[in-house]
Design a protein around this motif. Sequence first.
Motif, PDB file in Angstrom:
ATOM      1  N   ILE A   1       0.857  -1.180   0.000  1.00 31.22           N
ATOM      2  CA  ILE A   1       0.000   0.000   0.000  1.00 31.22           C
ATOM      3  C   ILE A   1       0.898   1.236   0.000  1.00 31.22           C
ATOM      4  O   ILE A   1       1.696   1.424   0.923  1.00 31.22           O
ATOM      5  N   HIS A   2       0.759   2.079  -1.036  1.00 27.46           N
ATOM      6  CA  HIS A   2       1.510   3.343  -1.088  1.00 27.46           C
ATOM      7  C   HIS A   2       0.682   4.375  -0.327  1.00 27.46           C
ATOM      8  O   HIS A   2      -0.511   4.520  -0.573  1.00 27.46           O
ATOM      9  N   THR A   3       1.319   5.062   0.601  1.00 26.90           N
ATOM     10  CA  THR A   3       0.605   5.961   1.507  1.00 26.90           C
ATOM     11  C   THR A   3       1.238   7.339   1.531  1.00 26.90           C
ATOM     12  O   THR A   3       2.449   7.472   1.646  1.00 26.90           O
ATOM     13  N   TRP A   4       0.386   8.357   1.426  1.00 26.42           N
ATOM     14  CA  TRP A   4       0.793   9.755   1.572  1.00 26.42           C
ATOM     15  C   TRP A   4      -0.041  10.315   2.718  1.00 26.42           C
ATOM     16  O   TRP A   4      -1.262  10.202   2.720  1.00 26.42           O
ATOM     17  N   SER A   5       0.604  10.923   3.702  1.00 22.71           N
ATOM     18  CA  SER A   5      -0.121  11.474   4.857  1.00 22.71           C
ATOM     19  C   SER A   5       0.375  12.873   5.182  1.00 22.71           C
ATOM     20  O   SER A   5       1.536  13.200   4.932  1.00 22.71           O
TER      21      SER A   5
ATOM     22  N   MET B   1      -4.587  13.814   7.277  1.00 23.94           N
ATOM     23  CA  MET B   1      -5.211  13.379   6.039  1.00 23.94           C
ATOM     24  C   MET B   1      -4.306  12.304   5.460  1.00 23.94           C
ATOM     25  O   MET B   1      -3.084  12.468   5.439  1.00 23.94           O
ATOM     26  N   THR B   2      -4.878  11.209   5.020  1.00 21.75           N
ATOM     27  CA  THR B   2      -4.102  10.120   4.443  1.00 21.75           C
ATOM     28  C   THR B   2      -4.739   9.693   3.125  1.00 21.75           C
ATOM     29  O   THR B   2      -5.957   9.559   3.020  1.00 21.75           O
ATOM     30  N   PHE B   3      -3.892   9.494   2.144  1.00 19.55           N
ATOM     31  CA  PHE B   3      -4.293   9.066   0.806  1.00 19.55           C
ATOM     32  C   PHE B   3      -3.551   7.763   0.535  1.00 19.55           C
ATOM     33  O   PHE B   3      -2.334   7.711   0.680  1.00 19.55           O
ATOM     34  N   VAL B   4      -4.270   6.693   0.189  1.00 15.98           N
ATOM     35  CA  VAL B   4      -3.625   5.391  -0.041  1.00 15.98           C
ATOM     36  C   VAL B   4      -4.029   4.832  -1.398  1.00 15.98           C
ATOM     37  O   VAL B   4      -5.117   5.119  -1.898  1.00 15.98           O
ATOM     38  N   ALA B   5      -3.126   4.018  -1.956  1.00 21.65           N
ATOM     39  CA  ALA B   5      -3.402   3.332  -3.219  1.00 21.65           C
ATOM     40  C   ALA B   5      -2.560   2.066  -3.261  1.00 21.65           C
ATOM     41  O   ALA B   5      -1.439   2.044  -2.741  1.00 21.65           O
ATOM     42  N   PRO B   6      -3.089   0.997  -3.871  1.00 23.44           N
ATOM     43  CA  PRO B   6      -2.260  -0.200  -4.027  1.00 23.44           C
ATOM     44  C   PRO B   6      -0.997   0.163  -4.820  1.00 23.44           C
ATOM     45  O   PRO B   6      -1.080   0.828  -5.853  1.00 23.44           O
ATOM     46  N   GLU B   7       0.152  -0.248  -4.332  1.00 26.02           N
ATOM     47  CA  GLU B   7       1.423   0.098  -4.972  1.00 26.02           C
ATOM     48  C   GLU B   7       1.476  -0.367  -6.425  1.00 26.02           C
ATOM     49  O   GLU B   7       1.972   0.344  -7.286  1.00 26.02           O
ATOM     50  N   LYS B   8       0.904  -1.537  -6.720  1.00 26.47           N
ATOM     51  CA  LYS B   8       0.978  -2.064  -8.088  1.00 26.47           C
ATOM     52  C   LYS B   8       0.220  -1.198  -9.094  1.00 26.47           C
ATOM     53  O   LYS B   8       0.473  -1.276 -10.289  1.00 26.47           O
ATOM     54  N   SER B   9      -0.703  -0.361  -8.614  1.00 24.33           N
ATOM     55  CA  SER B   9      -1.453   0.510  -9.522  1.00 24.33           C
ATOM     56  C   SER B   9      -0.930   1.949  -9.536  1.00 24.33           C
ATOM     57  O   SER B   9      -1.516   2.810 -10.160  1.00 24.33           O
ATOM     58  N   CYS B  10       0.169   2.209  -8.853  1.00 21.88           N
ATOM     59  CA  CYS B  10       0.685   3.578  -8.731  1.00 21.88           C
ATOM     60  C   CYS B  10       1.593   3.936  -9.901  1.00 21.88           C
ATOM     61  O   CYS B  10       2.803   3.758  -9.839  1.00 21.88           O
ATOM     62  N   ASP B  11       0.976   4.456 -10.955  1.00 21.95           N
ATOM     63  CA  ASP B  11       1.786   4.980 -12.044  1.00 21.95           C
ATOM     64  C   ASP B  11       2.127   6.439 -11.718  1.00 21.95           C
ATOM     65  O   ASP B  11       1.697   6.981 -10.702  1.00 21.95           O
TER      66      ASP B  11
ATOM     67  N   LYS C   1      -0.851   8.804 -10.878  1.00 18.21           N
ATOM     68  CA  LYS C   1      -1.461   8.639  -9.560  1.00 18.21           C
ATOM     69  C   LYS C   1      -0.558   9.185  -8.458  1.00 18.21           C
ATOM     70  O   LYS C   1      -1.030   9.798  -7.510  1.00 18.21           O
ATOM     71  N   VAL C   2       0.738   8.985  -8.588  1.00 14.82           N
ATOM     72  CA  VAL C   2       1.675   9.517  -7.603  1.00 14.82           C
ATOM     73  C   VAL C   2       1.602  11.045  -7.599  1.00 14.82           C
ATOM     74  O   VAL C   2       1.528  11.669  -6.539  1.00 14.82           O
ATOM     75  N   ASN C   3       1.593  11.646  -8.780  1.00 12.17           N
ATOM     76  CA  ASN C   3       1.500  13.110  -8.863  1.00 12.17           C
ATOM     77  C   ASN C   3       0.181  13.620  -8.298  1.00 12.17           C
ATOM     78  O   ASN C   3       0.149  14.644  -7.612  1.00 12.17           O
ATOM     79  N   THR C   4      -0.909  12.918  -8.578  1.00 13.04           N
ATOM     80  CA  THR C   4      -2.222  13.314  -8.039  1.00 13.04           C
ATOM     81  C   THR C   4      -2.207  13.257  -6.511  1.00 13.04           C
ATOM     82  O   THR C   4      -2.686  14.190  -5.857  1.00 13.04           O
TER      83      THR C   4
ATOM     84  N   ILE D   1      -2.848  16.452  -4.022  1.00 12.41           N
ATOM     85  CA  ILE D   1      -3.927  16.441  -3.024  1.00 12.41           C
ATOM     86  C   ILE D   1      -3.382  16.714  -1.626  1.00 12.41           C
ATOM     87  O   ILE D   1      -3.903  17.557  -0.901  1.00 12.41           O
ATOM     88  N   THR D   2      -2.330  16.013  -1.235  1.00 17.88           N
ATOM     89  CA  THR D   2      -1.807  16.212   0.125  1.00 17.88           C
ATOM     90  C   THR D   2      -1.149  17.569   0.290  1.00 17.88           C
ATOM     91  O   THR D   2      -1.195  18.145   1.373  1.00 17.88           O
ATOM     92  N   SER D   3      -0.574  18.121  -0.770  1.00 20.86           N
ATOM     93  CA  SER D   3       0.055  19.445  -0.649  1.00 20.86           C
ATOM     94  C   SER D   3      -0.972  20.552  -0.422  1.00 20.86           C
ATOM     95  O   SER D   3      -0.639  21.611   0.087  1.00 20.86           O
ATOM     96  N   GLU D   4      -2.206  20.308  -0.789  1.00 18.12           N
ATOM     97  CA  GLU D   4      -3.266  21.301  -0.620  1.00 18.12           C
ATOM     98  C   GLU D   4      -3.948  21.237   0.743  1.00 18.12           C
ATOM     99  O   GLU D   4      -4.835  22.030   1.032  1.00 18.12           O
TER     100      GLU D   4
END
Length: 126
Positions: free
Chosen positions: A49-53, A99-109, A112-115, A119-122
Amino acid sequence: QALERLLSTTIAPEGSGKKAKIIAANKRPGGEEAYDFEYILTLPNQMQIHTWSVAALKQPPMRSNQPPTFGTTSSSLPSSSSSSSLSSSSSSSAELFTMTFVAPEKSCDESKVNTAKIITSEFHVF
Protein backbone atom coordinates in the motif's frame (compact mmCIF):
# COMPACT_ATOMS: atom_id res chain seq x y z
CA GLN A 1 11.88 10.64 13.61
CA ALA A 2 8.15 11.21 14.05
CA LEU A 3 7.31 8.98 11.08
CA GLU A 4 9.73 6.26 12.19
CA ARG A 5 8.09 6.26 15.62
CA LEU A 6 4.57 6.20 14.18
CA LEU A 7 5.43 3.32 11.86
CA SER A 8 7.25 1.24 14.48
CA THR A 9 4.67 1.69 17.26
CA THR A 10 1.33 1.90 15.48
CA ILE A 11 1.27 1.13 11.77
CA ALA A 12 3.83 -1.68 11.45
CA PRO A 13 4.94 -2.70 14.94
CA GLU A 14 7.36 -5.56 15.41
CA GLY A 15 5.56 -8.88 15.31
CA SER A 16 2.63 -7.57 13.22
CA GLY A 17 3.90 -9.07 9.99
CA LYS A 18 3.77 -5.63 8.38
CA LYS A 19 6.79 -3.77 7.06
CA ALA A 20 7.07 -0.09 6.20
CA LYS A 21 9.54 1.57 3.85
CA ILE A 22 9.86 5.35 4.23
CA ILE A 23 9.95 7.23 0.93
CA ALA A 24 9.89 10.78 2.37
CA ALA A 25 9.24 12.60 5.64
CA ASN A 26 9.41 16.39 5.64
CA LYS A 27 8.36 19.29 7.81
CA ARG A 28 6.52 21.85 5.75
CA PRO A 29 8.29 25.18 5.28
CA GLY A 30 6.96 28.38 6.80
CA GLY A 31 5.09 28.81 10.04
CA GLU A 32 2.73 25.88 9.61
CA GLU A 33 3.42 23.05 12.05
CA ALA A 34 2.75 20.28 9.53
CA TYR A 35 4.55 17.23 8.23
CA ASP A 36 4.28 15.35 4.93
CA PHE A 37 4.88 11.60 5.06
CA GLU A 38 5.17 9.09 2.23
CA TYR A 39 5.77 5.39 2.76
CA ILE A 40 4.98 1.97 1.38
CA LEU A 41 3.34 -0.49 3.76
CA THR A 42 3.74 -4.21 3.01
CA LEU A 43 0.99 -6.29 4.60
CA PRO A 44 1.44 -9.88 5.85
CA ASN A 45 -0.10 -11.16 2.57
CA GLN A 46 2.62 -9.16 0.68
CA MET A 47 0.15 -6.61 -0.71
CA GLN A 48 1.84 -3.22 -0.83
CA ILE A 49 0.00 0.00 0.00
CA HIS A 50 1.51 3.34 -1.09
CA THR A 51 0.60 5.96 1.51
CA TRP A 52 0.79 9.75 1.57
CA SER A 53 -0.12 11.47 4.86
CA VAL A 54 -0.17 14.94 6.32
CA ALA A 55 -0.17 15.54 10.08
CA ALA A 56 -0.72 19.11 11.25
CA LEU A 57 -0.93 20.62 14.71
CA LYS A 58 -3.04 23.69 15.32
CA GLN A 59 -2.22 25.65 18.43
CA PRO A 60 -5.15 27.14 20.35
CA PRO A 61 -5.39 30.93 20.13
CA MET A 62 -3.49 32.83 22.81
CA ARG A 63 -5.65 34.74 25.25
CA SER A 64 -4.49 38.34 25.35
CA ASN A 65 -4.79 38.59 29.14
CA GLN A 66 -2.55 35.57 29.84
CA PRO A 67 1.22 35.45 29.43
CA PRO A 68 2.49 32.49 27.40
CA THR A 69 3.57 29.41 29.34
CA PHE A 70 5.40 26.43 27.97
CA GLY A 71 4.88 22.75 28.73
CA THR A 72 4.46 19.53 26.85
CA THR A 73 1.07 18.29 25.80
CA SER A 74 0.21 15.69 23.21
CA SER A 75 -2.56 14.64 20.88
CA SER A 76 -2.90 10.93 20.17
CA LEU A 77 -3.27 9.03 16.93
CA PRO A 78 -5.42 6.06 18.01
CA SER A 79 -5.01 2.58 16.60
CA SER A 80 -6.79 -0.68 17.27
CA SER A 81 -4.04 -1.92 19.57
CA SER A 82 -1.76 1.00 20.42
CA SER A 83 -1.28 4.71 19.96
CA SER A 84 1.41 7.16 19.01
CA SER A 85 1.55 10.87 19.57
CA LEU A 86 2.97 14.08 18.24
CA SER A 87 3.82 16.70 20.83
CA SER A 88 3.81 20.45 20.86
CA SER A 89 4.70 23.03 23.49
CA SER A 90 1.84 25.30 24.51
CA SER A 91 -0.28 26.26 27.47
CA SER A 92 -3.25 24.25 26.12
CA SER A 93 -3.60 21.12 24.07
CA ALA A 94 -2.95 21.45 20.38
CA GLU A 95 -5.42 19.94 17.94
CA LEU A 96 -4.11 17.25 15.60
CA PHE A 97 -5.44 17.11 12.03
CA THR A 98 -4.49 14.35 9.61
CA MET A 99 -5.21 13.38 6.04
CA THR A 100 -4.10 10.12 4.44
CA PHE A 101 -4.29 9.07 0.81
CA VAL A 102 -3.62 5.39 -0.04
CA ALA A 103 -3.40 3.33 -3.22
CA PRO A 104 -2.26 -0.20 -4.03
CA GLU A 105 1.42 0.10 -4.97
CA LYS A 106 0.98 -2.06 -8.09
CA SER A 107 -1.45 0.51 -9.52
CA CYS A 108 0.68 3.58 -8.73
CA ASP A 109 1.79 4.98 -12.04
CA GLU A 110 3.36 8.44 -12.31
CA SER A 111 -0.04 10.10 -12.80
CA LYS A 112 -1.46 8.64 -9.56
CA VAL A 113 1.68 9.52 -7.60
CA ASN A 114 1.50 13.11 -8.86
CA THR A 115 -2.22 13.31 -8.04
CA ALA A 116 -1.59 12.08 -4.48
CA LYS A 117 1.18 14.63 -4.00
CA ILE A 118 -1.02 17.46 -5.27
CA ILE A 119 -3.93 16.44 -3.02
CA THR A 120 -1.81 16.21 0.13
CA SER A 121 0.05 19.44 -0.65
CA GLU A 122 -3.27 21.30 -0.62
CA PHE A 123 -4.14 20.17 2.92
CA HIS A 124 -3.74 23.09 5.34
CA VAL A 125 -5.06 23.91 8.80
CA PHE A 126 -6.26 27.49 9.27
